[in-house]
Motif scaffolding. Structure first.
Motif, PDB file in Angstrom:
ATOM      1  N   GLU A   1       0.830  -1.207   0.000  1.00 51.40           N
ATOM      2  CA  GLU A   1       0.000   0.000   0.000  1.00 51.40           C
ATOM      3  C   GLU A   1       0.867   1.261   0.000  1.00 51.40           C
ATOM      4  O   GLU A   1       0.576   2.219  -0.716  1.00 51.40           O
ATOM      5  CB  GLU A   1      -0.928  -0.002   1.216  1.00 51.40           C
ATOM      6  CG  GLU A   1      -1.917   1.146   1.202  1.00 51.40           C
ATOM      7  CD  GLU A   1      -2.885   1.068   2.369  1.00 51.40           C
ATOM      8  OE1 GLU A   1      -3.352   2.136   2.788  1.00 51.40           O
ATOM      9  OE2 GLU A   1      -3.177  -0.033   2.854  1.00 51.40           O
TER      10      GLU A   1
ATOM     11  N   LYS B   1       2.307   1.731  -3.472  1.00 51.11           N
ATOM     12  CA  LYS B   1       1.277   2.184  -4.408  1.00 51.11           C
ATOM     13  C   LYS B   1       0.953   3.660  -4.180  1.00 51.11           C
ATOM     14  O   LYS B   1       0.770   4.410  -5.144  1.00 51.11           O
ATOM     15  CB  LYS B   1       0.022   1.326  -4.290  1.00 51.11           C
ATOM     16  CG  LYS B   1       0.195  -0.036  -4.917  1.00 51.11           C
ATOM     17  CD  LYS B   1      -1.085  -0.841  -4.869  1.00 51.11           C
ATOM     18  CE  LYS B   1      -0.895  -2.170  -5.576  1.00 51.11           C
ATOM     19  NZ  LYS B   1      -2.114  -2.976  -5.588  1.00 51.11           N
ATOM     20  N   ASP B   2       0.908   4.076  -2.917  1.00 50.61           N
ATOM     21  CA  ASP B   2       0.673   5.492  -2.614  1.00 50.61           C
ATOM     22  C   ASP B   2       1.805   6.358  -3.158  1.00 50.61           C
ATOM     23  O   ASP B   2       1.570   7.423  -3.720  1.00 50.61           O
ATOM     24  CB  ASP B   2       0.536   5.719  -1.106  1.00 50.61           C
ATOM     25  CG  ASP B   2      -0.774   5.184  -0.548  1.00 50.61           C
ATOM     26  OD1 ASP B   2      -1.697   4.899  -1.352  1.00 50.61           O
ATOM     27  OD2 ASP B   2      -0.865   5.043   0.688  1.00 50.61           O
TER      28      ASP B   2
ATOM     29  N   TYR C   1       1.464   6.554  -6.942  1.00 48.88           N
ATOM     30  CA  TYR C   1       0.368   7.458  -7.286  1.00 48.88           C
ATOM     31  C   TYR C   1       0.801   8.915  -7.158  1.00 48.88           C
ATOM     32  O   TYR C   1       0.552   9.731  -8.048  1.00 48.88           O
ATOM     33  CB  TYR C   1      -0.847   7.164  -6.400  1.00 48.88           C
ATOM     34  CG  TYR C   1      -1.981   8.126  -6.614  1.00 48.88           C
ATOM     35  CD1 TYR C   1      -2.772   8.049  -7.755  1.00 48.88           C
ATOM     36  CD2 TYR C   1      -2.260   9.127  -5.686  1.00 48.88           C
ATOM     37  CE1 TYR C   1      -3.815   8.949  -7.969  1.00 48.88           C
ATOM     38  CE2 TYR C   1      -3.296  10.019  -5.888  1.00 48.88           C
ATOM     39  CZ  TYR C   1      -4.072   9.925  -7.031  1.00 48.88           C
ATOM     40  OH  TYR C   1      -5.091  10.811  -7.226  1.00 48.88           O
ATOM     41  N   GLU C   2       1.486   9.237  -6.050  1.00 46.99           N
ATOM     42  CA  GLU C   2       1.966  10.608  -5.851  1.00 46.99           C
ATOM     43  C   GLU C   2       2.955  11.021  -6.936  1.00 46.99           C
ATOM     44  O   GLU C   2       2.932  12.155  -7.405  1.00 46.99           O
ATOM     45  CB  GLU C   2       2.608  10.741  -4.468  1.00 46.99           C
ATOM     46  CG  GLU C   2       1.604  10.680  -3.339  1.00 46.99           C
ATOM     47  CD  GLU C   2       2.254  10.600  -1.966  1.00 46.99           C
ATOM     48  OE1 GLU C   2       3.485  10.790  -1.863  1.00 46.99           O
ATOM     49  OE2 GLU C   2       1.522  10.350  -0.996  1.00 46.99           O
TER      50      GLU C   2
ATOM     51  N   ILE D   1       3.017   9.847 -10.015  1.00 44.41           N
ATOM     52  CA  ILE D   1       2.246  10.027 -11.250  1.00 44.41           C
ATOM     53  C   ILE D   1       1.559  11.393 -11.244  1.00 44.41           C
ATOM     54  O   ILE D   1       1.585  12.114 -12.239  1.00 44.41           O
ATOM     55  CB  ILE D   1       1.214   8.885 -11.420  1.00 44.41           C
ATOM     56  CG1 ILE D   1       1.942   7.589 -11.763  1.00 44.41           C
ATOM     57  CG2 ILE D   1       0.176   9.231 -12.488  1.00 44.41           C
ATOM     58  CD1 ILE D   1       1.070   6.351 -11.728  1.00 44.41           C
ATOM     59  N   ILE D   2       0.961  11.757 -10.138  1.00 45.42           N
ATOM     60  CA  ILE D   2       0.289  13.051 -10.035  1.00 45.42           C
ATOM     61  C   ILE D   2       1.303  14.182 -10.198  1.00 45.42           C
ATOM     62  O   ILE D   2       1.053  15.175 -10.890  1.00 45.42           O
ATOM     63  CB  ILE D   2      -0.459  13.178  -8.685  1.00 45.42           C
ATOM     64  CG1 ILE D   2      -1.563  12.119  -8.592  1.00 45.42           C
ATOM     65  CG2 ILE D   2      -1.022  14.569  -8.491  1.00 45.42           C
ATOM     66  CD1 ILE D   2      -2.566  12.138  -9.738  1.00 45.42           C
TER      67      ILE D   2
ATOM     68  N   VAL E   1      -0.630  13.058 -15.134  1.00 43.09           N
ATOM     69  CA  VAL E   1      -1.240  11.822 -15.625  1.00 43.09           C
ATOM     70  C   VAL E   1      -1.074  11.702 -17.139  1.00 43.09           C
ATOM     71  O   VAL E   1      -0.723  10.648 -17.658  1.00 43.09           O
ATOM     72  CB  VAL E   1      -2.737  11.773 -15.239  1.00 43.09           C
ATOM     73  CG1 VAL E   1      -3.422  10.567 -15.847  1.00 43.09           C
ATOM     74  CG2 VAL E   1      -2.894  11.784 -13.726  1.00 43.09           C
TER      75      VAL E   1
ATOM     76  N   THR F   1       2.623  10.833 -17.941  1.00 42.51           N
ATOM     77  CA  THR F   1       3.018   9.508 -17.457  1.00 42.51           C
ATOM     78  C   THR F   1       2.494   8.408 -18.358  1.00 42.51           C
ATOM     79  O   THR F   1       3.217   7.464 -18.682  1.00 42.51           O
ATOM     80  CB  THR F   1       2.515   9.282 -16.017  1.00 42.51           C
ATOM     81  OG1 THR F   1       3.041  10.301 -15.185  1.00 42.51           O
ATOM     82  CG2 THR F   1       2.937   7.925 -15.492  1.00 42.51           C
TER      83      THR F   1
END
Length: 105
Positions: free
Chosen positions: A79, A82-83, A86-87, A89-90, A94, A97
């Motif tokens: 987790e 993945k967090d 995600y950060e 990618i942001i 988006v 990426t």
């Protein structure tokens, strides 16, 4: 010298005796808990985060990859990773990426 009352009871606490000094120049006093690495180097409790930071900075890419894979096997860090992904990618965007293309409906 410790001052004592008429019954011989110390009026002030005795000075703590330093028995070791760790790699980060922290003093380890008699009776304190401390940690020892594989080569026998002592570390005070207050030095553990610095030790971890130095250890991680010294890792090669292969060693880092191996440690991360071992952590993933436990499932606890999935987790967190993945967090972090995600950060990232942001932060990069988006669209950038994933190489998204603009379209009209």
């Amino acid at each position: 010298m410790v001052k004592r009352d008429s019954l011989g009871v110390p009026l002030e606490p005795e000075d703590r005796r330093v028995v070791l000094i760790d790699e980060y120049h922290r003093q380890i006093y008699e009776g304190d808990q401390y940690w020892i690495d594989g080569s026998g180097t002592p570390y005070a409790n207050g030095s553990l985060y610095q030790y971890a930071e130095d250890y991680v900075q010294a890792l090669t890419l292969a060693e880092t990859w191996e440690m991360l894979n071992d952590l993933l096997k436990t499932g606890e860090t999935e987790e967190l990773l993945k967090d972090t992904l995600y950060e990232a990618i942001i932060a990069q965007g988006v669209i950038t990426t994933f190489d998204l293309e603009e379209a009209e409906a």
